[in-house]
Design an enzyme around this catalytic site. Sequence first.
Site, mmCIF file in Angstrom:
data_model
loop_
_atom_site.group_PDB
_atom_site.id
_atom_site.type_symbol
_atom_site.label_atom_id
_atom_site.label_comp_id
_atom_site.label_asym_id
_atom_site.label_seq_id
_atom_site.Cartn_x
_atom_site.Cartn_y
_atom_site.Cartn_z
ATOM 1 C CE1 TYR A 149 22.275 -4.296 -74.387
ATOM 2 C CE2 TYR A 149 21.121 -5.849 -72.113
ATOM 3 C CZ TYR A 149 22.693 -5.943 -73.090
ATOM 4 O OH TYR A 149 22.891 -7.060 -73.191
ATOM 5 C CE LYS B 68 21.725 -7.923 -76.214
ATOM 6 N NZ LYS B 68 22.543 -8.014 -77.805
#
Length: 245
Positions: free
Chosen positions: A168, A172
């Site tokens: 994750y 980003k």
Amino acid sequence: MTTVNTAQKVALVTGGNKGIGIAIVRGLAREGFTVLLGARSDQLGRAAAATVDGDVRPVVVDVTKQDQIDALVADVAREFGRLDVLVNNAGVNTLTFRPMEDLPKPTEENVDDFKNVYEVNVFGVVRMITAFLPLLLNADAPRIVNVTSKRGSIGEAGAWVGQPSMVYSSSKTALNAITVHYAREFADTTLKINGAAPGHVATDFNDFRGTRTPDEGAAVAVRLATLPADGPTGAVFEDDTQLTW
């Protein structure tokens, strides 16, 4: 969709039916936008749109499905002829598929985890920007807001403390990088492209363990969507603070 007043600005929010997404929709509706609330099903979109005051219109879009994106581009072109704001909010985490009490170590995350998350968080954003760019460039002061995370920072103090997912956070980081690259290409135009980090917001994404409300987290995205002509581009913000990444 019905025809909009051409003087009224039009915004599209992906993943707009819940959490931070619906809060961004509310914020833009309060600013007077016609808001296209993107959801993966018509039922979810209609139910969410019914909770928001203002000109909010549900649209079906799954950012992993090019045919749905293309169909929506055609609809927006026909109805409005332009898009003033694109908010790329749709996002997933490996933790969506794993119990919160069983957080994965980096060595426990695998290529399939990367594929699942990057398909939405990175490739989905590229699909949306590529598809909607002609309509954005038809607007006088277009804005793109990519909803990112402080977890994607390498240089921001404390960003990696307690980070539960390599997949994750790296998605980003990649999103921040493409935000800067797009902004660099359009630096000499009226198009501004920035990243919005909402902070630790309590949503179903984290089993409601966050310390901020969705509206608090959405405020930075709404601000970046409504930047004046002298506003920044190619940056990542949490509230009013520009983050290093």
